[in-house]
Design a protein around this motif. Structure first.
Motif, PDB file in Angstrom:
ATOM      1  N   LYS A  92       8.037  -2.799  -5.685  1.00 20.76           N
ATOM      2  CA  LYS A  92       9.410  -2.436  -6.061  1.00 20.76           C
ATOM      3  C   LYS A  92       9.416  -1.628  -7.352  1.00 20.76           C
ATOM      4  CE  LYS A  92      13.918  -4.521  -7.044  1.00 20.76           C
ATOM      5  NZ  LYS A  92      14.709  -5.769  -7.083  1.00 20.76           N
ATOM      6  N   SER A  93       8.580  -2.029  -8.301  1.00 20.48           N
ATOM      7  CA  SER A  93       8.525  -1.348  -9.600  1.00 20.48           C
ATOM      8  C   SER A  93       7.971   0.061  -9.458  1.00 20.48           C
ATOM      9  CB  SER A  93       7.682  -2.165 -10.584  1.00 20.48           C
ATOM     10  OG  SER A  93       8.200  -3.476 -10.717  1.00 20.48           O
ATOM     11  N   VAL A  94       6.949   0.225  -8.609  1.00 18.22           N
ATOM     12  CA  VAL A  94       6.376   1.555  -8.377  1.00 18.22           C
ATOM     13  C   VAL A  94       7.424   2.482  -7.769  1.00 18.22           C
ATOM     14  CG1 VAL A  94       4.743   2.833  -6.921  1.00 18.22           C
ATOM     15  CG2 VAL A  94       3.952   0.872  -8.259  1.00 18.22           C
ATOM     16  N   ILE A  95       8.153   1.997  -6.783  1.00 21.89           N
ATOM     17  CA  ILE A  95       9.199   2.812  -6.148  1.00 21.89           C
ATOM     18  C   ILE A  95      10.257   3.220  -7.165  1.00 21.89           C
ATOM     19  CG2 ILE A  95      11.100   2.760  -4.466  1.00 21.89           C
ATOM     20  CD1 ILE A  95       9.250   0.973  -2.712  1.00 21.89           C
ATOM     21  N   GLU A  96      10.696   2.270  -7.978  1.00 17.02           N
ATOM     22  CA  GLU A  96      11.720   2.567  -8.981  1.00 17.02           C
ATOM     23  C   GLU A  96      11.203   3.524 -10.043  1.00 17.02           C
ATOM     24  OE1 GLU A  96      13.190  -1.197 -10.403  1.00 17.02           O
ATOM     25  OE2 GLU A  96      13.934  -1.784  -8.429  1.00 17.02           O
ATOM     26  N   LEU A  97       9.937   3.379 -10.408  1.00 18.64           N
ATOM     27  CA  LEU A  97       9.342   4.259 -11.414  1.00 18.64           C
ATOM     28  C   LEU A  97       9.187   5.684 -10.871  1.00 18.64           C
ATOM     29  CD1 LEU A  97       8.284   4.118 -14.309  1.00 18.64           C
ATOM     30  CD2 LEU A  97       6.039   3.491 -13.408  1.00 18.64           C
ATOM     31  N   TRP A 105      10.915   9.093 -12.232  1.00 22.19           N
ATOM     32  CA  TRP A 105      10.173  10.326 -12.532  1.00 22.19           C
ATOM     33  C   TRP A 105      10.580  11.480 -11.614  1.00 22.19           C
ATOM     34  CZ3 TRP A 105       4.718   7.603 -12.567  1.00 22.19           C
ATOM     35  CH2 TRP A 105       4.546   6.931 -13.788  1.00 22.19           C
ATOM     36  N   GLU A 106      11.478  11.210 -10.677  1.00 21.81           N
ATOM     37  CA  GLU A 106      11.939  12.214  -9.706  1.00 21.81           C
ATOM     38  C   GLU A 106      10.792  12.733  -8.822  1.00 21.81           C
ATOM     39  OE1 GLU A 106      14.082  15.165 -11.971  1.00 21.81           O
ATOM     40  OE2 GLU A 106      15.817  13.856 -12.207  1.00 21.81           O
ATOM     41  N   ILE A 107       9.914  11.789  -8.454  1.00 27.93           N
ATOM     42  CA  ILE A 107       8.830  12.086  -7.507  1.00 27.93           C
ATOM     43  C   ILE A 107       9.263  11.575  -6.137  1.00 27.93           C
ATOM     44  CG2 ILE A 107       6.445  11.539  -6.861  1.00 27.93           C
ATOM     45  CD1 ILE A 107       5.793  11.348  -9.838  1.00 27.93           C
ATOM     46  N   PRO A 108       9.189  12.401  -5.091  1.00 24.20           N
ATOM     47  CA  PRO A 108       9.643  11.976  -3.759  1.00 24.20           C
ATOM     48  C   PRO A 108       8.890  10.740  -3.267  1.00 24.20           C
ATOM     49  CG  PRO A 108       9.213  14.344  -3.808  1.00 24.20           C
ATOM     50  CD  PRO A 108       8.695  13.792  -5.093  1.00 24.20           C
ATOM     51  N   VAL A 109       9.638   9.717  -2.864  1.00 18.06           N
ATOM     52  CA  VAL A 109       9.037   8.498  -2.327  1.00 18.06           C
ATOM     53  C   VAL A 109       9.900   8.022  -1.159  1.00 18.06           C
ATOM     54  CG1 VAL A 109      10.240   7.066  -4.052  1.00 18.06           C
ATOM     55  CG2 VAL A 109       8.264   6.141  -2.839  1.00 18.06           C
ATOM     56  N   ILE A 110       9.236   7.600  -0.088  1.00 20.83           N
ATOM     57  CA  ILE A 110       9.969   7.181   1.101  1.00 20.83           C
ATOM     58  C   ILE A 110       9.355   5.906   1.659  1.00 20.83           C
ATOM     59  CG2 ILE A 110       8.580   8.662   2.638  1.00 20.83           C
ATOM     60  CD1 ILE A 110      11.180   9.059   4.299  1.00 20.83           C
ATOM     61  N   GLU A 111      10.209   5.000   2.129  1.00 25.10           N
ATOM     62  CA  GLU A 111       9.789   3.771   2.797  1.00 25.10           C
ATOM     63  C   GLU A 111      10.028   3.960   4.293  1.00 25.10           C
ATOM     64  OE1 GLU A 111      11.179   0.072   0.640  1.00 25.10           O
ATOM     65  OE2 GLU A 111      12.358   1.583  -0.425  1.00 25.10           O
ATOM     66  N   VAL A 130       0.825  -1.205   0.000  1.00 29.94           N
ATOM     67  CA  VAL A 130       0.000   0.000   0.000  1.00 29.94           C
ATOM     68  C   VAL A 130       0.861   1.257   0.000  1.00 29.94           C
ATOM     69  CG1 VAL A 130      -0.229   0.076   2.533  1.00 29.94           C
ATOM     70  CG2 VAL A 130      -2.021   1.089   1.086  1.00 29.94           C
ATOM     71  N   PHE A 131       0.383   2.299  -0.675  1.00 33.80           N
ATOM     72  CA  PHE A 131       1.065   3.587  -0.794  1.00 33.80           C
ATOM     73  C   PHE A 131       0.094   4.703  -0.444  1.00 33.80           C
ATOM     74  CE2 PHE A 131       3.647   0.841  -3.337  1.00 33.80           C
ATOM     75  CZ  PHE A 131       4.903   1.421  -3.457  1.00 33.80           C
ATOM     76  N   PHE A 132       0.641   5.783   0.135  1.00 32.18           N
ATOM     77  CA  PHE A 132      -0.139   6.985   0.425  1.00 32.18           C
ATOM     78  C   PHE A 132       0.587   8.199  -0.146  1.00 32.18           C
ATOM     79  CE2 PHE A 132      -1.073   3.898   3.681  1.00 32.18           C
ATOM     80  CZ  PHE A 132      -2.456   3.966   3.798  1.00 32.18           C
ATOM     81  N   LYS A 133      -0.182   9.112  -0.729  1.00 30.05           N
ATOM     82  CA  LYS A 133       0.372  10.394  -1.153  1.00 30.05           C
ATOM     83  C   LYS A 133      -0.113  11.441  -0.160  1.00 30.05           C
ATOM     84  CE  LYS A 133       0.805  13.680  -4.961  1.00 30.05           C
ATOM     85  NZ  LYS A 133       0.215  14.182  -6.221  1.00 30.05           N
ATOM     86  N   ILE A 134       0.831  11.967   0.627  1.00 35.04           N
ATOM     87  CA  ILE A 134       0.504  12.943   1.674  1.00 35.04           C
ATOM     88  C   ILE A 134       1.331  14.207   1.443  1.00 35.04           C
ATOM     89  CG2 ILE A 134       0.581  13.419   4.152  1.00 35.04           C
ATOM     90  CD1 ILE A 134       0.148  10.425   4.641  1.00 35.04           C
ATOM     91  N   ASP A 135       0.636  15.297   1.172  1.00 37.78           N
ATOM     92  CA  ASP A 135       1.290  16.589   0.979  1.00 37.78           C
ATOM     93  C   ASP A 135       2.422  16.509  -0.049  1.00 37.78           C
ATOM     94  OD1 ASP A 135       1.494  19.302   1.427  1.00 37.78           O
ATOM     95  OD2 ASP A 135       2.853  19.092   3.131  1.00 37.78           O
ATOM     96  N   GLY A 136       2.142  15.814  -1.151  1.00 37.74           N
ATOM     97  CA  GLY A 136       3.096  15.732  -2.257  1.00 37.74           C
ATOM     98  C   GLY A 136       4.133  14.636  -2.142  1.00 37.74           C
ATOM     99  N   GLU A 137       4.228  13.979  -0.983  1.00 38.06           N
ATOM    100  CA  GLU A 137       5.222  12.924  -0.782  1.00 38.06           C
ATOM    101  C   GLU A 137       4.550  11.557  -0.804  1.00 38.06           C
ATOM    102  OE1 GLU A 137       8.952  12.716   2.099  1.00 38.06           O
ATOM    103  OE2 GLU A 137       7.101  12.288   3.200  1.00 38.06           O
ATOM    104  N   ILE A 138       5.192  10.601  -1.458  1.00 33.20           N
ATOM    105  CA  ILE A 138       4.661   9.230  -1.517  1.00 33.20           C
ATOM    106  C   ILE A 138       5.314   8.423  -0.402  1.00 33.20           C
ATOM    107  CG2 ILE A 138       4.139   7.278  -3.005  1.00 33.20           C
ATOM    108  CD1 ILE A 138       3.272  10.070  -4.073  1.00 33.20           C
ATOM    109  N   ILE A 139       4.479   7.776   0.410  1.00 34.11           N
ATOM    110  CA  ILE A 139       4.967   6.991   1.542  1.00 34.11           C
ATOM    111  C   ILE A 139       4.432   5.569   1.427  1.00 34.11           C
ATOM    112  CG2 ILE A 139       5.019   6.791   4.071  1.00 34.11           C
ATOM    113  CD1 ILE A 139       4.208   9.845   4.077  1.00 34.11           C
ATOM    114  N   THR A 140       5.302   4.589   1.676  1.00 37.73           N
ATOM    115  CA  THR A 140       4.877   3.196   1.729  1.00 37.73           C
ATOM    116  C   THR A 140       5.545   2.540   2.928  1.00 37.73           C
ATOM    117  OG1 THR A 140       4.588   1.152   0.443  1.00 37.73           O
ATOM    118  CG2 THR A 140       6.718   2.263   0.233  1.00 37.73           C
TER     119      THR A 140
END
Length: 356
Positions: A261-266, A270-276, A237-247
């Motif tokens: 894994k593919s979503v995180i790499e993608l 795309w240079e979209i902030p993502v954090i685990e 599951v992933f959440f987009k909170i205030d522009g940041e993607i968190i899983t």
């Protein structure tokens, strides 16, 4: 690498039309089978007509659940090429699950070769309508007849194929999810990071309760504090909170999903902030109250991307993106399915063409 023997069926089945395909109800004409014993190791690799498996009633798999499985898909492109999406990752994960369940390791190259050969033989079963695919189910199970609690000394590895339609009848439309407050899916140190049957059997009761209340699935919380989010149904599951993607970070109780894994790499591509990291339901609820919860979605092989339109938690109904599919969820779905079906560029070299 050992030779894979082939026995073709003399009695081909009638194929369903693409329009009438449910998920996981139809199966192709052939299956791959390979056996294991301590004396021979893995042996007798063969493709045979699809048929029942004969097991002793005392087989360990029935009594102690020593079994693992995988799931991936094959697609036909408009050029009639057959593509697999990151199958080598499934083979690696299969052996991680084997290790956790004390099952002998498989030759990943042989397993992948068997999978591709089986697909080539049953290629005309692959549906072509948009949203359909050929679901591939490799699995291993303990066959030794023994009622003692110990790893089996004999096993069977099988691959079956199933032409499928959409996993969720809602399709790409957002689903309603109930946050589970009583039952637990997995705990750190358990088998949550392995694809083993018991994980799914233990989840059925919570899902049954949620469905009776009008929800498609449950959102699982951690088994210790019952506050941190882990998975949604059988998906990451992933959440987009205030522009940041968190899983949620992989922690020993969360499955290392290949779509995850593919979503995180993608996203990174795309240079979209993502954090685990750890994320609690309280944090999600506070983000919702502050107007910062922008999107939420599940990721998995079967549905690819499943947008979440509502969470029900502690008697609160948390509506996400006005109950509609978010822009990022749609972009991820369109891109991933586009890559999988050969309609989009494959910048990260994820697809594998099945030759033959």
């Amino acid at each position: 690498m050992q030779e894979i023997k082939v026995q073709l069926t003399d009695n081909k089945k009638e194929k369903p039309t693409d329009e009438q395909l449910p998920f996981g109800r139809y199966f192709t004409d052939h299956m791959f089978v390979m056996d294991y014993s301590q004396e021979k190791g893995w042996y007798d690799a063969r493709i045979i007509p699809y048929q029942p498996i004969v097991l002793d009633p005392a087989a360990i798999v029935f009594h102690y659940g020593q079994t693992i499985f995988e799931g991936l898909k094959a697609y036909v492109t408009t050029n009639q090429d057959v593509l697999l999406f990151r199958p080598e990752e499934n083979m690696k994960r299969m052996n991680r699950s084997n290790h956790r369940l004390c099952i002998p390791e498989l030759d990943e190259n042989l397993a992948l070769e068997a999978l591709k050969k089986l697909i080539c033989i049953d290629r005309d079963w692959i549906p072509t309508q948009e949203g359909t695919s050929l679901y591939i189910r490799p699995f291993v199970f303990a066959t030794e007849p023994y009622l003692g609690v110990a790893p089996s000394t004999t096993y069977q590895f099988v691959i079956i194929l199933s032409p499928v339609g959409a996993y969720y009848k809602e399709g790409m439309n957002p689903v309603k999810i109930a946050v589970e407050s009583e039952y637990v899916r997995a705990v750190k140190g358990g088998t949550g990071d392995a694809k083993t049957a018991g994980n799914y059997a233990s989840a059925l009761k919570a899902q049954e309760v949620a469905e009776k209340e009008g929800y498609s699935q449950v959102l699982w919380l951690d088994g210790k504090e019952h506050k941190y989010i882990e998975e949604v149904g059988s998906m990451n599951v992933f959440f987009k909170i205030d522009g940041e993607i968190i899983t949620p970070a992989i922690n020993g109780s969360i499955l290392q999903g290949i779509t995850r894994k593919s979503v995180i790499e993608l996203l990174k591509y795309w240079e979209i902030p993502v954090i685990e990291r750890k994320i609690s339901m309280e944090e999600v609820y506070q983000a919702y109250k502050e107007g910062k919860l922008e999107e939420a979605f599940g990721t998995g092989t079967a549905a690819v991307i499943s947008p979440i339109g509502e969470l029900f938690w502690n008697d609160y109904k948390i509506t996400i993106h006005n109950g509609a599919t978010g822009e990022l969820s749609k972009k991820l779905y369109d891109t991933l399915t586009g890559i999988q079906t050969g309609k989009e560029e494959d910048p990260l070299n994820w697809v594998m063409k099945v030759e033959g």
